[in-house]
Design an enzyme around this catalytic site. Sequence first.
Site, PDB file in Angstrom:
ATOM      1  N   THR A 185       0.870  -1.186   0.000  1.00  0.00           N
ATOM      2  CA  THR A 185       0.000   0.000   0.000  1.00  0.00           C
ATOM      3  C   THR A 185       0.901   1.229   0.000  1.00  0.00           C
ATOM      4  O   THR A 185       2.078   1.133   0.354  1.00  0.00           O
ATOM      5  CB  THR A 185      -0.886   0.043   1.256  1.00  0.00           C
ATOM      6  OG1 THR A 185      -0.021   0.113   2.394  1.00  0.00           O
ATOM      7  CG2 THR A 185      -1.755  -1.197   1.371  1.00  0.00           C
ATOM      8  N   GLU A 330      -5.626  -3.748  -0.789  1.00  0.00           N
ATOM      9  CA  GLU A 330      -5.984  -4.921   0.022  1.00  0.00           C
ATOM     10  C   GLU A 330      -7.111  -5.733  -0.606  1.00  0.00           C
ATOM     11  O   GLU A 330      -7.474  -6.786  -0.111  1.00  0.00           O
ATOM     12  CB  GLU A 330      -6.423  -4.478   1.433  1.00  0.00           C
ATOM     13  CG  GLU A 330      -5.310  -3.930   2.302  1.00  0.00           C
ATOM     14  CD  GLU A 330      -5.120  -2.429   2.149  1.00  0.00           C
ATOM     15  OE1 GLU A 330      -5.510  -1.882   1.094  1.00  0.00           O
ATOM     16  OE2 GLU A 330      -4.577  -1.801   3.077  1.00  0.00           O
ATOM     17  N   LYS A 437     -13.978  17.547  10.919  1.00  0.00           N
ATOM     18  CA  LYS A 437     -14.850  17.524  12.091  1.00  0.00           C
ATOM     19  C   LYS A 437     -15.181  18.953  12.485  1.00  0.00           C
ATOM     20  O   LYS A 437     -14.324  19.685  12.934  1.00  0.00           O
ATOM     21  CB  LYS A 437     -14.169  16.791  13.246  1.00  0.00           C
ATOM     22  CG  LYS A 437     -14.114  15.301  12.982  1.00  0.00           C
ATOM     23  CD  LYS A 437     -12.932  14.619  13.622  1.00  0.00           C
ATOM     24  CE  LYS A 437     -12.574  13.375  12.844  1.00  0.00           C
ATOM     25  NZ  LYS A 437     -11.281  13.438  12.157  1.00  0.00           N
ATOM     26  N   TRP A 442     -19.539  15.693  11.141  1.00  0.00           N
ATOM     27  CA  TRP A 442     -18.580  15.431  10.068  1.00  0.00           C
ATOM     28  C   TRP A 442     -18.997  16.092   8.771  1.00  0.00           C
ATOM     29  O   TRP A 442     -20.166  16.059   8.393  1.00  0.00           O
ATOM     30  CB  TRP A 442     -18.486  13.922   9.806  1.00  0.00           C
ATOM     31  CG  TRP A 442     -17.714  13.188  10.847  1.00  0.00           C
ATOM     32  CD1 TRP A 442     -17.279  13.686  12.039  1.00  0.00           C
ATOM     33  CD2 TRP A 442     -17.293  11.821  10.787  1.00  0.00           C
ATOM     34  NE1 TRP A 442     -16.603  12.716  12.721  1.00  0.00           N
ATOM     35  CE2 TRP A 442     -16.595  11.562  11.992  1.00  0.00           C
ATOM     36  CE3 TRP A 442     -17.419  10.815   9.846  1.00  0.00           C
ATOM     37  CZ2 TRP A 442     -16.035  10.318  12.263  1.00  0.00           C
ATOM     38  CZ3 TRP A 442     -16.871   9.578  10.115  1.00  0.00           C
ATOM     39  CH2 TRP A 442     -16.183   9.335  11.314  1.00  0.00           C
TER      40      TRP A 442
HETATM   41  P1  ADP Z   1      -3.307   3.041  -3.578  1.00  0.00           P
HETATM   42  O1  ADP Z   1      -4.418   2.692  -4.524  1.00  0.00           O
HETATM   43  O2  ADP Z   1      -2.953   4.492  -3.588  1.00  0.00           O
HETATM   44  O3  ADP Z   1      -2.162   2.107  -3.575  1.00  0.00           O
HETATM   45  P2  ADP Z   1      -4.986   2.290  -1.475  1.00  0.00           P
HETATM   46  O4  ADP Z   1      -5.193   0.904  -1.871  1.00  0.00           O
HETATM   47  O5  ADP Z   1      -4.702   2.564  -0.060  1.00  0.00           O
HETATM   48  O6  ADP Z   1      -3.822   2.919  -2.185  1.00  0.00           O
HETATM   49  O7  ADP Z   1      -6.196   3.160  -1.954  1.00  0.00           O
HETATM   50  C1  ADP Z   1      -7.460   2.761  -1.648  1.00  0.00           C
HETATM   51  C2  ADP Z   1      -8.282   3.944  -1.278  1.00  0.00           C
HETATM   52  O8  ADP Z   1      -8.424   4.806  -2.400  1.00  0.00           O
HETATM   53  C3  ADP Z   1      -9.686   3.571  -0.919  1.00  0.00           C
HETATM   54  O9  ADP Z   1      -9.780   3.115   0.399  1.00  0.00           O
HETATM   55  C4  ADP Z   1     -10.406   4.877  -1.140  1.00  0.00           C
HETATM   56  O10 ADP Z   1     -10.241   5.766  -0.077  1.00  0.00           O
HETATM   57  C5  ADP Z   1      -9.684   5.457  -2.325  1.00  0.00           C
HETATM   58  N1  ADP Z   1     -10.446   5.190  -3.538  1.00  0.00           N
HETATM   59  C6  ADP Z   1     -10.263   4.224  -4.453  1.00  0.00           C
HETATM   60  N2  ADP Z   1     -11.182   4.318  -5.431  1.00  0.00           N
HETATM   61  C7  ADP Z   1     -11.979   5.359  -5.133  1.00  0.00           C
HETATM   62  C8  ADP Z   1     -13.131   5.965  -5.736  1.00  0.00           C
HETATM   63  N3  ADP Z   1     -13.634   5.539  -6.869  1.00  0.00           N
HETATM   64  N4  ADP Z   1     -13.684   7.010  -5.101  1.00  0.00           N
HETATM   65  C9  ADP Z   1     -13.193   7.484  -3.941  1.00  0.00           C
HETATM   66  N5  ADP Z   1     -12.119   6.965  -3.337  1.00  0.00           N
HETATM   67  C10 ADP Z   1     -11.519   5.915  -3.916  1.00  0.00           C
END
Ligand code: ADP
Length: 541
Positions: A185, A330, A437, A442
């Site tokens: 990640t 994940e 917040k 929120w």
């Molecule tokens: P990366 O893709 O940067 O390696 P992550 O797997 O941590 O990292 O990214 C996942 C996160 O990206 C999700 O938990 C969400 O917050 C955000 N995300 C992915 N797709 C979308 C979407 N279509 N709209 C909003 N947020 C998204």
Amino acid sequence: MRGLIMDQPQLISNLLIHADFVSGDREIVTRTVEGPIHRYTYHDAHRRARQLANALQSLDVKLGDRIGTLAWNTYRHFEIYYAVSGIGAITHTLNPRLHPSQMTYIINHAEDAYIFVDLNLVGLIEAIESELPKLRGVVIMTDRAHMPETSLTNALCYEELVNGHSDDLEWPVFDENTASSLCYTSGTTGNPKGALYSHRSTMIHAYASALPDVLHMGEREVILPVVPMFHVNAWGIPYGATMVGAKLVFPGALLDGKSVHELLLAEDVTMTAGVPTVWLNLLNHWREAKTRVPSLKRVIIGGSACPESMIRAFQEEFGAEVRHAWGMTEMSPLGSVAIAKPRITNDAEAMRKQIKQGRPVYGVEMRIVDDAGKSLPHDGKAFGELQVRGPWITSGYFKLDHSEAHGKDGWFATGDVATIDEDGYMEITDRAKDVIKSGGEWIGTIEIENHVMSHPDVLMAAVIGVPHPKWDERPLIVVVPKTDKSPTHGEITRFLDGKIAKWWMPDDTVLTDELPIGATGKVLKAKLREQFGNHKLPNGN
Ligand code: ADP
């Protein structure tokens, strides 16, 4: 009573065996890092993957060894995916945009035995090689003629390695739960964590991703993944596309609007996929050059929220359907896709569904819970932490004994705050760590950003919370203007009036030349909060 069915392991090598058998003449086209366009077929890819698999075995690569890649989307990277996993080793994709200290951490944590690196990324490994004690060698992904001068101690030439071995290989058969690939990640908080996929999870994800209402992959499609193979395995496209024998087009290292456009057009691409930030460049190019790609039917957009203005631009100006998708590293990564249900025929209602993150793909279960862990109703209003479970969702992190996100009851806590409506559409309000917040309530930043980005003078926008003496935090808009005409705070709030709750109305707007973008193309809110955390709001004292 057990069914009388063969117990055949689902292995990644079967994808390429099958594609060679039934779609062996289907093309894989690459803009190479060296420059020229390279084309060959699934049949050729299968042959070279077998040669590479033999080469890896000659380098003493064994079941479970981690093999790093630091590479763009190319046919060679594709061959590595299949050769490494095919012999039971683990493909570990590295993101070249990471800070060198993070890259060092990840390579050492994964204990990569070899790293395959693209020609223009060799310097990144040279700079940190002395800090990588477990690394046995580096394979430079080019031919002898293009091999660079290098300080690397054990630098091998990819083409020599492949061509030096025969294609005589039976893919080994092993347990389908064997690990196949590893992806960290981005680690915006703390060290990056490794998601370790298995053959089984990758195969089930591939089946699901190809479905018509998911990514809609088939042999007649021509698919150009702009999303990098180091970003959650290009969202699984190199597996799903192979399963169905789709033509693949790899853009190499050139991801600017003009280069992507040229390849889309030249190869009659029907479907492409990537994060919102890359599409801004393509849309700009199309508008400036007054052009489009007639063959393009579908654009998969995910990784961060896709603004309504972008959906409209693709669909209404350029005739390509947008599939807004949500997922996570994940989750291999597919979680949900936003397509309007057949019953929804009204354009405005369809758009309201499309801007949501969508309905779960079959295989992913979803729920939203309150602070006490109690499930919340699907009414489109109640919001809480989004949790998921399913056969392609990680059960823990690589070499990490304990993970708070992986709950005892078998659900994974995504860290996203979301609603789910009566029709099953999930909508992310925010990352839990980005939510504002204000006065004990929120404020979700994604919805506000979505509206601000529809303003004609706004190119990009982010909303962050800044400290406020009375309300704790209040929203601030950070805007990158589209043209020379910079929008004022008054103009933006008038534009937002009636679109969001009154108390959500941001207190101020600041203009900036660019937003900080992370390694996977997402706006780095934490950086923005550092940058503008001390911003004095007009009514802040
Ligand atoms: P990366 O893709 O940067 O390696 P992550 O797997 O941590 O990292 O990214 C996942 C996160 O990206 C999700 O938990 C969400 O917050 C955000 N995300 C992915 N797709 C979308 C979407 N279509 N709209 C909003 N947020 C998204």
